[in-house]
Design a protein around this motif. Structure first.
Motif, short mmCIF file in Angstrom:
data_model
loop_
_atom_site.label_atom_id
_atom_site.label_comp_id
_atom_site.label_asym_id
_atom_site.label_seq_id
_atom_site.Cartn_x
_atom_site.Cartn_y
_atom_site.Cartn_z
N THR A 46 4.71 1.31 -6.72
CA THR A 46 4.03 0.16 -6.11
C THR A 46 3.06 0.66 -5.06
N ASN A 48 3.13 -0.59 -2.04
CA ASN A 48 3.72 -1.11 -0.81
C ASN A 48 3.94 -0.02 0.22
N PRO A 66 6.64 -7.08 1.06
CA PRO A 66 6.82 -6.62 -0.32
C PRO A 66 6.10 -7.53 -1.32
N ASP A 67 5.35 -6.90 -2.22
CA ASP A 67 4.69 -7.66 -3.27
C ASP A 67 5.68 -7.95 -4.40
#
Length: 102
Positions: A46, A48, A66-67
């Motif tokens: 990710t 992030n 957080p995505d």
């Protein structure tokens, strides 16, 4: 006992299971493996920002905003630790703080 405290963007893990002697404790090994997998997956899969500190008997993880991908990985982590806690309730306790969508 391993205590796992979870909020929207932080995970804190404290203690040792005490299920078996050091080096043979499958409960500690299980929690450690999925924790390390979570950190490496968020870093490698990710975009992030993640901060973490791991030492024997202590883990602090913070994931800024957080995505969807990071949330999915965190949800998977929680499924795993909940399964371990269900199987070994006298050795692992999970406390979810705030309203996580799990």
């Amino acid at each position: 006992m391993i205590s796992i405290s979870v909020s929207d963007d932080t995970i804190k893990i404290r203690g040792h299971a005490g299920y078996a002697p050091r080096g043979q404790d499958i409960v500690c090994a299980g929690v450690t493996a999925i924790t390390q997998t979570l950190v490496e997956s968020i870093e490698g899969l990710t975009g992030n920002e993640i901060k973490y500190d791991m030492s024997p008997g202590r883990v602090d993880i913070e994931i800024k905003d957080p995505d969807e991908d990071a949330q999915l990985l965190m949800d998977s982590f929680f499924v795993g630790v909940e399964m371990i806690a269900d199987e070994f309730p006298e050795y692992v306790r999970v406390e979810i703080r705030n309203d996580l969508d799990l």
